[in-house]
Design a protein around this motif. Structure first.
Motif, PDB file in Angstrom:
ATOM      1  N   ALA A   1      -5.702  -2.619   9.033  1.00 20.12           N
ATOM      2  CA  ALA A   1      -6.177  -3.235   8.255  1.00 20.12           C
ATOM      3  C   ALA A   1      -7.397  -2.631   7.912  1.00 20.12           C
ATOM      4  O   ALA A   1      -8.300  -3.593   8.414  1.00 20.12           O
ATOM      5  CB  ALA A   1      -5.197  -3.518   7.783  1.00 20.12           C
ATOM      6  N   PRO A   2      -7.913  -2.744   6.542  1.00 16.26           N
ATOM      7  CA  PRO A   2      -9.606  -3.073   6.297  1.00 16.26           C
ATOM      8  C   PRO A   2      -9.389  -4.357   5.400  1.00 16.26           C
ATOM      9  O   PRO A   2      -8.563  -5.123   4.987  1.00 16.26           O
ATOM     10  CB  PRO A   2      -9.357  -2.304   5.257  1.00 16.26           C
ATOM     11  CG  PRO A   2      -8.352  -1.497   4.298  1.00 16.26           C
ATOM     12  CD  PRO A   2      -7.766  -1.364   5.912  1.00 16.26           C
ATOM     13  N   ASP A   3     -10.704  -5.037   6.164  1.00 19.97           N
ATOM     14  CA  ASP A   3     -10.182  -6.424   5.701  1.00 19.97           C
ATOM     15  C   ASP A   3      -9.985  -7.102   4.158  1.00 19.97           C
ATOM     16  O   ASP A   3     -11.593  -7.764   3.993  1.00 19.97           O
ATOM     17  CB  ASP A   3     -11.076  -6.638   6.846  1.00 19.97           C
ATOM     18  CG  ASP A   3     -10.683  -9.022   6.712  1.00 19.97           C
ATOM     19  OD1 ASP A   3      -9.335  -8.728   6.293  1.00 19.97           O
ATOM     20  OD2 ASP A   3     -11.882  -9.777   6.992  1.00 19.97           O
ATOM     21  N   LEU A   4      -9.993  -7.057   3.225  1.00 19.92           N
ATOM     22  CA  LEU A   4     -10.191  -6.093   1.621  1.00 19.92           C
ATOM     23  C   LEU A   4     -10.743  -7.855   1.366  1.00 19.92           C
ATOM     24  O   LEU A   4      -9.293  -8.995   1.634  1.00 19.92           O
ATOM     25  CB  LEU A   4      -8.994  -5.619   1.339  1.00 19.92           C
ATOM     26  CG  LEU A   4      -8.884  -4.463   1.319  1.00 19.92           C
ATOM     27  CD1 LEU A   4      -7.219  -3.472   0.901  1.00 19.92           C
ATOM     28  CD2 LEU A   4      -9.616  -3.041   1.212  1.00 19.92           C
ATOM     29  N   PRO A   5     -11.228  -8.014   0.442  1.00 21.03           N
ATOM     30  CA  PRO A   5     -11.613  -9.130  -0.439  1.00 21.03           C
ATOM     31  C   PRO A   5     -10.173  -9.383  -1.547  1.00 21.03           C
ATOM     32  O   PRO A   5     -10.758  -8.469  -2.344  1.00 21.03           O
ATOM     33  CB  PRO A   5     -12.758  -9.155  -0.172  1.00 21.03           C
ATOM     34  CG  PRO A   5     -13.429  -8.056  -0.682  1.00 21.03           C
ATOM     35  CD  PRO A   5     -13.003  -7.194   0.239  1.00 21.03           C
TER      36      PRO A   5
END
Length: 543
Positions: free
Chosen positions: A439-443
């Motif tokens: 999973a992208p480490d979304l802000p």
């Protein structure tokens, strides 16, 4: 296998894990996070093994540790490693090879301070391009990877497992087991405990693998290698970093006293006999061509070979394998520890779901399906490096070609991306580009990042539109699914993600997708990966 005798009263376990190295401890913690109530780890050694082993964790491993909230605890260890690096750099100031094993650190939009090596061919960090999609929204705390001595990581994981309620018995050896219809009777130094499942994390010479009869094909060893922390004299002419000679390969650094040698004459007659100072000194002199160098003391030392083997399957009935018990190979590229941690992360939540009655045993079939291809890649990655390190003329000619390729921006970027592990993903159902990827480490709009919401080891449904998924889809999983409705500025077209407990995307949808099709896909993913709902599922008590 040995026969069952006198089961201990009151000592039944959901899972027994053989081996309290980093892989076994990480697996045990993941089992507890997933809801397995009674987890026992047994370890033959009475204390943490201080023998010099792996010293680097790659990007996926660093991400996994950060998503469990463990990287802050390791910050002091990382700083101590940096101090040792600086000490050696001061000693070898000006040697261009000295940056070969420095810590990656930094954010994902910055070049790592090192680029690493392939078969001892140093990679120039100035040539590395981190702008590719592999690094988009990657965890900035994980960087390119982190230098981390294996013994220190093992201690940190041991403390984490203890906090989660894992029982660890050291100085206890697994001597046999008998698989039964509903469990495994495990013999521990002549006493027997009963468990629902047994997992072998007991290393390359795994007792569990041998007794369970797993096939373990591969390629035989050709080399003798040594890695050690020693006291040296007469070492002024030893070059720092990785060095290829007419005899083999040697490494000096990146810490004071750390040496590594590789010779291609034959594998060792007895790989596990004690390593002497005289043996290390002779090998170092032969390979380096520096006759005055002396090994005056040995702090820790080990032999290694390029024996490369992999179990054809990681599960047989109620017995499973992870880490070196499932695959062995040479240490080049620092992939072994990371491969094992990935195994533990993949297996832990799945086995816990089966133990808790929330998933059928068929979920465990996805463990081999997902992890075996990555293990096979690692074995070939290390074999390729051995081929390039051989001292014969054909190998040296090929090495010069690879050196030219590695000296280009495209070549360095390819190699760094492969070494870092950022490419790793699983072949999961679904057509969205993120499905099967970490999973992208979304802000997120509340100031947090996606990874911070995975500390509990629960699956996460992240809705980025402000319109939560229908209750009819999520309500049956309320006891085991975290649902978070928020927004994210960096991915305006991303609608929602279902993230498995191991941090991999099980389902994703964009804002321009068909709503009915997306809901059907989410419903299927919830049933497949989050588990059975309603009756029959054991409560997720972690007390």
């Amino acid at each position: 296998m040995t026969t069952t005798q006198g089961t201990e009263q009151g000592t039944e376990y959901d899972v027994v894990v053989a081996g309290a190295g980093p892989v076994g401890l990480f697996l045990a913690g993941e089992l507890r996070l997933g809801g397995a109530l009674r987890v026992l780890v047994v370890e033959r050694l009475p204390e943490v093994d201080e023998t010099i082993k792996a010293g680097w964790i790659n990007h996926p491993s660093a991400v996994a540790l950060n998503r469990r909230g463990l990287l802050p605890e390791l910050a002091a260890v990382r700083e101590a490693v940096q101090e040792r690096l600086r000490a050696f750099q001061d000693l070898k100031d000006g040697d261009e090879n000295n940056n070969g094993d420095r810590d990656g650190g930094g954010g994902t939009n910055q070049r790592p301070r090192i680029a690493g090596h392939f078969a001892g061919i140093m990679l120039d960090p100035e040539l590395f391009d981190a702008s590719g999609p592999e690094w988009a929204d990657a965890d900035p705390a994980a960087g390119h990877g982190l230098l981390m001595p294996q013994a220190e990581l093992e201690r940190a994981l041991g403390r984490w497992a203890e906090r989660l309620g894992v029982e660890v018995r050291r100085g206890v050896e697994l001597t046999g087991f008998t698989e039964e219809a509903d469990g495994v009777a495990v013999q521990l130094d002549g006493r027997t405990v009963r468990a629902g499942w047994l997992v072998g994390c007991d290393g390359g010479r795994s007792t569990v693998r041998r007794l369970a009869g797993f096939a373990f094909p591969g390629t035989a060893p050709e080399i003798t290698g040594y890695q050690a922390l020693v006291e040296l004299s007469g070492a002024e002419r030893l070059k720092a970093g990785w060095n290829t000679t007419d005899v083999g390969t040697y490494v000096h650094g990146p810490f004071p006293g750390r040496i590594l040698t590789v010779e291609f004459d034959s594998p060792p007659a007895d790989r596990y006999a004690p390593v002497t100072a005289e043996e290390l000194e002779a090998s170092l002199r032969r390979v380096s061509g520096v006759p005055e160098v002396r090994v005056t003391g040995v702090r820790t030392a080990t032999r290694f070979t390029d024996n490369a083997r992999q179990a054809t399957e990681y599960r047989r009935g109620r017995v499973l394998l992870a880490g070196d018990a499932a695959h062995v190979h040479s240490p080049f590229g620092g992939q072994g520890l990371n491969l094992g941690l990935g195994d533990a992360l993949n297996l832990g939540w799945k086995l816990a779901a089966v133990v808790g009655g929330r998933a059928p045993e068929s979920l465990l079939d996805t463990y081999t399906a997902e992890r075996h291809p990555i293990g096979a890649w690692v074995l070939d990655w290390t074999r390729a490096q051995i081929a390039l390190m051989r001292p014969d003329r054909h190998a040296r000619a090929l090495r010069r070609v690879v050196e030219d390729l590695a000296g280009s921006g495209a070549g360095t970027t390819y190699l760094v991306n492969r070494i870092s592990g950022v490419w790793q993903r699983y072949d999961l159902p679904g057509s969205h580009p993120l499905t099967g990827a970490s999973a992208p480490d979304l802000p997120l709009s509340d100031g947090t990042r996606l990874g911070e919401h995975l500390h509990t080891g629960r699956p996460l449904l992240l809705d980025l539109t402000g319109s939560p998924a229908p209750d009819t889809l999520t309500a049956p999983y309320a006891d085991r699914l975290t649902v978070l409705t928020t927004t994210c500025l960096t991915r305006p077209t991303l609608r929602a993600l279902l993230v498995r407990p191991d941090g991999f995307v099980a389902w994703a949808a964009d804002t321009d997708g068909e709503e009915k099709e997306d809901e059907d896909g989410l419903a299927a993913a919830l049933e497949r990966w989050v588990g059975r709902s309603g009756a029959g599922a054991r409560a997720l008590t972690r007390g």
